[in-house]
Design a protein around this motif. Structure first.
Motif, PDB file in Angstrom:
ATOM      1  N   ALA A 172     -12.353   2.663  -7.618  1.00 21.09           N
ATOM      2  CA  ALA A 172     -13.174   1.505  -7.218  1.00 21.09           C
ATOM      3  C   ALA A 172     -14.663   1.776  -7.437  1.00 21.09           C
ATOM      4  O   ALA A 172     -15.417   0.885  -7.824  1.00 21.09           O
ATOM      5  CB  ALA A 172     -12.907   1.167  -5.756  1.00 21.09           C
ATOM      6  N   HIS A 173     -15.067   3.006  -7.185  1.00 16.40           N
ATOM      7  CA  HIS A 173     -16.478   3.360  -7.322  1.00 16.40           C
ATOM      8  C   HIS A 173     -16.909   3.318  -8.792  1.00 16.40           C
ATOM      9  O   HIS A 173     -17.942   2.741  -9.147  1.00 16.40           O
ATOM     10  CB  HIS A 173     -16.688   4.748  -6.724  1.00 16.40           C
ATOM     11  N   LYS A 216      -6.962   4.035   4.033  1.00 15.15           N
ATOM     12  CA  LYS A 216      -5.686   3.413   4.393  1.00 15.15           C
ATOM     13  C   LYS A 216      -4.881   4.253   5.379  1.00 15.15           C
ATOM     14  O   LYS A 216      -4.190   3.713   6.235  1.00 15.15           O
ATOM     15  CB  LYS A 216      -4.830   3.196   3.150  1.00 15.15           C
ATOM     16  N   SER A 252       0.827  -1.204   0.000  1.00 12.35           N
ATOM     17  CA  SER A 252       0.000   0.000   0.000  1.00 12.35           C
ATOM     18  C   SER A 252       0.862   1.255   0.000  1.00 12.35           C
ATOM     19  O   SER A 252       0.340   2.356   0.115  1.00 12.35           O
ATOM     20  CB  SER A 252      -0.905   0.014   1.234  1.00 12.35           C
ATOM     21  N   TYR A 308      -9.173   5.119   0.262  1.00 10.01           N
ATOM     22  CA  TYR A 308      -9.840   3.961   0.865  1.00 10.01           C
ATOM     23  C   TYR A 308      -9.566   3.816   2.365  1.00 10.01           C
ATOM     24  O   TYR A 308      -9.465   2.696   2.879  1.00 10.01           O
ATOM     25  CB  TYR A 308      -9.441   2.666   0.131  1.00 10.01           C
ATOM     26  N   ASP A 368     -10.400  -3.177  -1.296  1.00 11.07           N
ATOM     27  CA  ASP A 368     -10.525  -1.814  -1.832  1.00 11.07           C
ATOM     28  C   ASP A 368     -11.278  -1.810  -3.156  1.00 11.07           C
ATOM     29  O   ASP A 368     -12.080  -0.930  -3.437  1.00 11.07           O
ATOM     30  CB  ASP A 368      -9.138  -1.202  -2.074  1.00 11.07           C
ATOM     31  N   GLU A 369     -10.943  -2.764  -4.011  1.00 10.96           N
ATOM     32  CA  GLU A 369     -11.518  -2.835  -5.360  1.00 10.96           C
ATOM     33  C   GLU A 369     -12.397  -4.076  -5.424  1.00 10.96           C
ATOM     34  O   GLU A 369     -12.217  -4.934  -6.314  1.00 10.96           O
ATOM     35  CB  GLU A 369     -10.390  -2.897  -6.401  1.00 10.96           C
ATOM     36  N   SER A 406      -6.597   7.605  -6.118  1.00  6.35           N
ATOM     37  CA  SER A 406      -6.946   6.185  -6.049  1.00  6.35           C
ATOM     38  C   SER A 406      -6.373   5.338  -7.184  1.00  6.35           C
ATOM     39  O   SER A 406      -6.269   4.120  -7.061  1.00  6.35           O
ATOM     40  CB  SER A 406      -8.478   6.020  -6.039  1.00  6.35           C
ATOM     41  N   LEU A 414     -16.067   8.661  -1.203  1.00  6.86           N
ATOM     42  CA  LEU A 414     -15.722   8.192  -2.540  1.00  6.86           C
ATOM     43  C   LEU A 414     -15.545   9.353  -3.517  1.00  6.86           C
ATOM     44  O   LEU A 414     -15.042   9.186  -4.605  1.00  6.86           O
ATOM     45  CB  LEU A 414     -16.809   7.249  -3.071  1.00  6.86           C
ATOM     46  N   TRP A 465      -3.948   2.354  -7.001  1.00  6.25           N
ATOM     47  CA  TRP A 465      -4.456   1.127  -6.371  1.00  6.25           C
ATOM     48  C   TRP A 465      -5.364   0.324  -7.316  1.00  6.25           C
ATOM     49  O   TRP A 465      -5.879  -0.708  -6.936  1.00  6.25           O
ATOM     50  CB  TRP A 465      -5.165   1.463  -5.060  1.00  6.25           C
ATOM     51  N   THR A 493      -4.727  -5.962  -0.381  1.00  3.52           N
ATOM     52  CA  THR A 493      -5.850  -5.086  -0.021  1.00  3.52           C
ATOM     53  C   THR A 493      -6.718  -4.768  -1.235  1.00  3.52           C
ATOM     54  O   THR A 493      -7.824  -4.245  -1.083  1.00  3.52           O
ATOM     55  CB  THR A 493      -5.363  -3.770   0.613  1.00  3.52           C
ATOM     56  N   VAL A 534     -13.537   7.903  -6.884  1.00  3.79           N
ATOM     57  CA  VAL A 534     -12.389   6.999  -6.805  1.00  3.79           C
ATOM     58  C   VAL A 534     -12.554   5.886  -7.849  1.00  3.79           C
ATOM     59  O   VAL A 534     -13.668   5.576  -8.268  1.00  3.79           O
ATOM     60  CB  VAL A 534     -12.231   6.364  -5.404  1.00  3.79           C
TER      61      VAL A 534
END
Lengths: 248, 462
Positions: free
Chosen positions: B14-15, B395, A49, B393, A189-190, B353, B4, B356, A185, B12
């Motif tokens: 992921a959204h 973190k 991360s 997220y 997260d995803e 984001s 988000l 990631w 993660t 982000v």
């Protein structure tokens, strides 16, 4: 040989059967096996991360567990943890002592292929298995030539290690070394993409008609197991150590 | 859901990916279409025994040029000038757009035909010129489709890959007056061809991107499959070419190496249908080259990020990326999506984001024809974000706790025993709401009774 086991937290806490199989198979092969105390985690969840400050104590704790331990090799049944340990040890400790630990680190398949090959298997394992060619093992530890890479000299250490087991049929899923979507993660997260990748991978494995998905990376197997059971697919996960142990 | 979004309203990765994933049939189709390109690439690359050698050469020649960049750019400029080409330098996107507009305004250009330029997308040039009353027509078929649909590209080589042929049929029906309900690719392509032909014939100026700029020749190379760059550049008297400073290569031999990998890695073709070399204006015309920095020099200060400038924009990393294929090009908060988009776009993403949006599987790095270490660059971006205290997220909040938890055997053993017990005795339905995204999509793990450490203490320790 005298072997120290490196058992990552996930295996220690959630998949002890993988560690037991690793220990047992190495003993059957005539090695002296020890399990140095004080191991927790390789620091990968944090360094993955980008959080290197947060990873430091954890990484050094693991490194210290191996410093000064009298052994010929340190063997780990988890490819991505092994890669992370190697990189993180190097990142946080530049000492000669750390270098000595790093130079003894081997992933189980790598160890059984490069360092101490198995001469004979004594028991057949009558099963069709679909190999999970996990990313870190393939692309960072060179356990097999990744499909992106061209050229004549292709190799597959996983198949080379399992190849002499009587009765064992090795098959591969479509998109053979595409990532399963665990990614540490990334899985939380995803969530949506991770799940879709896992679903596709689980279905590809099931489509081979194999009895087991067999891999060398427990985290990928844990994720695939969750996807397989959610979709009620007729296949189960096994770690490569369990297959080898059954054959010895 | 509020976390988000950023203050400016961006979502982000992921959204956005989650939204894309809701239509699973489309995800499967998108993933399959792009994987087909990866397979074609494998066949094309595999047919050359020297493929890996070409990758190494490509990497070395790009690194060499980047580390002697000033020298090669000056040589390129000198050679261009002696070939009668006008050369302009732009520090950033704004300057680039102003230079382009300046040239077009001087020639009273009303209509510009354009092809193959991610750089003009990066500079948001189309809206800038349109605000100044200039019609900009993208002439690459895929680019024209998304321009008509008022969308940005979702892929750097196949920009309309996210659209199905039925959707293109509907769009052409609305915009070009083709028959309703018609989705035959041949029919639609012919309609687009007729429509674009009219644009080419009436344009006042043409603009293209640059695949390679050859320092010792003062020439540029533009690759297209449709010949549209040539149609544009050869019809009007005024031609403009925009290039990033990273596009320069020393000589024709370098072009030879990169041209052999570019199309093979992009679409599996041995070479792009038209690889056109321009080394001077047509008679009575003008040729301009605009050389753009726009953050590239800044990127070169970081040794790891600098390697992303080796990229030749083949799109191979997008095609192989399992995350890109399942989250679509619009989830990356940057003009360029996928692994290379993260590498060059992470600093522009205000949600922080996109680094990631990757499992660090490394497939992109092995696919790359110039060996850009994409997975290492992406991991490095995560570290830069963490160091800058810009973690997505949540973190930033939980990682210090994870750090303390993982570093303590007592903490880990006690809580993991409790977790194993809970997993064993409590019904799954009770645990699921507490297990977050893991339990939302997967069954929870079957927990063992004890850890390996306690098994070992019982069975092996003396």
């Amino acid at each position: 040989m005298k072997i120290a086991l490196f058992i990552p937290c996930l295996v220690n806490q959630m998949m002890p059967e993988v560690a037991i199989a690793t220990l047992t198979l190495l003993e059957k092969l005539g090695h002296e096996v020890i399990f140095p105390a004080g191991q927790t985690c390789c620091g990968q969840p944090m360094t993955n991360s980008g959080c290197f400050d947060e990873a430091k104590n954890t990484t050094l704790k693991l490194l210290n567990a191996f410093k000064g331990v009298d052994c010929d090799a340190i063997v780990c049944p988890a490819a991505s943890c092994l890669v992370a340990a190697k990189e993180n040890f190097h990142e946080f400790d530049g000492s000669q002592e750390a270098q000595e630990v790093i130079s003894k680190l081997y992933e189980l398949t790598e160890f059984l292929h490069d360092i101490a090959p198995i001469k004979t298997f004594s028991r057949p394992v009558a099963a069709k298995i679909s190999m999970q060619m996990s990313c870190h093992g393939i692309r960072m530890l060179n356990l097999a030539t990744p499909t992106e890479q061209m050229g004549k000299q292709r190799f597959n250490k996983v198949e080379a290690v399992l190849g002499n087991i009587a009765g064992l049929e090795i098959v591969y899923p479509a998109r053979i070394d595409e990532c399963c979507g665990f990614g540490g993660t990334f899985a939380v997260d995803e969530g949506a993409v991770s799940a879709k990748m896992g679903k596709d991978k689980a279905q590809a494995h099931a489509a081979t008609g194999a009895k087991y998905v067999v891999g060398f990376d427990p985290s990928c197997l844990l994720h695939l197991d969750g996807m397989i059971r959610r979709q009620k697919l007729p296949i189960a996960t096994r770690h490569i150590a369990q297959i080898i142990n059954d054959a010895l | 859901m509020s976390e988000l979004y950023t203050a400016s309203g961006s979502k982000v990765h992921a959204h956005k990916a989650d939204i894309f994933c809701r239509d699973e049939t489309r995800v499967d189709w998108h993933s399959k279409a792009l994987w087909a390109l990866r397979e074609k690439r494998d066949r094309a690359a595999g047919s050359l025994p020297e493929w890996e050698q070409l990758r190494l050469l490509g990497s070395q020649l790009k690194l060499h040029t980047l580390s002697h960049l000033a020298q090669y750019l000056e040589q390129f400029e000198q050679q261009c000038l002696s070939n009668g080409i006008k050369v302009h330098w732009a520090n950033d996107a704004q300057q680039h757009n102003e230079i382009v507009h300046g040239i077009l305004a001087k020639h009273k250009v009303k209509k510009l035909v354009k092809s193959k330029s991610m750089l003009t997308e990066e500079c948001h040039m189309n809206p800038y010129l349109e605000r100044h009353g200039i019609e900009v027509v993208d002439t690459d078929l895929g680019e024209r489709i998304i321009q008509l649909a008022n969308m940005p590209p979702s892929h750097i080589v196949v920009p309309a890959i996210h659209m199905k042929k039925e959707e293109v049929g509907e769009l052409f029906h609305q915009q070009l007056g083709t028959k309703a309900g018609e989705s035959d690719p041949l029919y639609l392509t012919r309609a687009a061809r007729a429509h674009l032909r009219e644009k080419f014939l009436t344009a006042d100026a043409a603009m293209t991107g640059v695949n390679m700029a050859i320092a010792d020749q003062g020439a540029i190379v533009v690759c297209t499959n449709e010949g549209n760059a040539d149609m544009g550049a050869n019809l009007p008297k005024l031609q403009l070419h925009s290039m990033g400073i990273d596009k320069v290569v020393p000589n024709m031999d370098s072009v030879g190496v990169l041209l052999r990998t570019l199309a093979r890695n992009a679409t599996g073709q041995p070479i792009t249908t038209y690889s056109s070399f321009y080394r001077g204006p047509q008679e009575g015309g003008e040729m301009h080259v605009i050389i753009v920095d726009n953050g590239r020099t800044e990127m070169m200060k970081d040794k790891i990020l600098a390697e992303s400038l080796k990229c030749i924009r083949c799109g191979g990393c997008l095609n192989t990326c399992p995350v890109y294929r399942r989250s679509g090009g619009y989830s990356y908060n940057y003009t360029i999506p996928g692994p290379i988009g993260i590498a060059v776009g992470a600093k522009h993403d205000d949600t922080n984001s996109i680094p990631w949006a990757c499992t660090l599987c490394g497939s992109c790095t092995y696919v790359c024809p110039t060996m850009v270490p994409l997975d290492k660059i992406i991991a490095h971006h995560r570290r830069l974000k963490a160091d800058a205290k810009r973690l997505p997220y949540g973190k930033g909040g939980y990682m210090p706790l994870v750090g303390r938890f993982m570093a303590s055997e007592t903490l880990m053993n006690t809580s993991m025993s409790a977790a194993r017990l809970a997993l064993r005795v409590l019904p799954g339905s009770l645990l699921k709401p507490f297990s977050g995204a893991w339990g939302k999509y997967r069954e929870l793990p079957v927990a063992p009774e004890s850890s390996f450490a306690s098994w070992y203490n019982k069975n092996r320790s003396r």
